[in-house]
Design a protein around this motif. Structure first.
Motif, mmCIF file in Angstrom:
data_model
loop_
_atom_site.group_PDB
_atom_site.id
_atom_site.type_symbol
_atom_site.label_atom_id
_atom_site.label_comp_id
_atom_site.label_asym_id
_atom_site.label_seq_id
_atom_site.Cartn_x
_atom_site.Cartn_y
_atom_site.Cartn_z
ATOM 1 N N ASP A 32 0.866 -1.286 -0.103
ATOM 2 C CA ASP A 32 0.135 -0.002 0.115
ATOM 3 C C ASP A 32 0.899 1.285 -0.054
ATOM 4 O O ASP A 32 2.200 0.986 0.005
ATOM 5 N N SER A 34 0.959 3.635 2.600
ATOM 6 C CA SER A 34 0.795 3.969 4.031
ATOM 7 C C SER A 34 2.185 5.068 4.192
ATOM 8 O O SER A 34 3.062 4.365 3.842
ATOM 9 N N LYS A 36 2.152 5.706 7.391
ATOM 10 C CA LYS A 36 1.769 5.412 8.921
ATOM 11 C C LYS A 36 2.648 4.224 9.342
ATOM 12 O O LYS A 36 3.089 4.169 10.480
ATOM 13 N N SER A 53 4.512 -0.918 2.923
ATOM 14 C CA SER A 53 4.438 0.514 2.370
ATOM 15 C C SER A 53 5.351 0.416 1.078
ATOM 16 O O SER A 53 6.677 0.416 1.337
ATOM 17 N N TYR A 55 5.527 3.642 0.102
ATOM 18 C CA TYR A 55 5.971 4.926 0.381
ATOM 19 C C TYR A 55 7.367 5.225 0.964
ATOM 20 O O TYR A 55 7.924 6.128 0.612
#
Length: 129
Positions: A32, A34, A36, A53, A55
């Motif tokens: 994903d 994310s 966080k 993640s 990210y």
């Protein structure tokens, strides 16, 4: 993304051989965006999933420690039915060589603040669920 998936699958397979568990077959791997979490181990409607993640970009050594962190959650859940960061999780993490300090050293060296999470009343814990 393919290289990252190969790193994850290779480490999970190695950990399965070490522990006698079967995450390779039991746990899906997803990604994903994310910011966080670095990774998470989830169980929903009987489906087990590692979510990592996209990210963040980590070198292989750091990514392997993140995989081990999530695998320790899977291991703890499989053996003890526990989903937190209790002493049972710590026992599993130690057994498979999970060292969150590797991740934190990378973050500190590169001036990256760890994502905020709150687990058992502590902040900035490399954590997932």
């Amino acid at each position: 993304m393919e290289m990252l998936l190969r790193i994850i699958q290779s480490e999970v397979k190695r950990l399965d051989a070490m522990t006698g568990l079967n995450a390779t077959e039991e746990v899906d791997v997803k990604f994903d965006d994310s910011s966080k979490f670095y990774g998470r181990y989830t169980v929903s409607a009987g489906r087990k999933t590692f979510v990592f993640s996209r990210y963040y970009f980590f070198p292989e050594e750091v990514m392997i420690m993140i995989v081990r962190h999530e695998y320790a959650h899977y291991m703890c859940h499989s053996i003890y039915r526990c989903m937190d960061h209790s002493f049972l999780y710590e026992k599993c993490a130690k057994h498979i060589g999970c060292n969150d300090r590797v991740v934190y050293a990378f973050l500190a060296k590169n001036g990256i603040p760890p994502p905020y999470t709150q687990i058992q009343g502590t902040q900035n814990t490399l954590s997932t669920t």
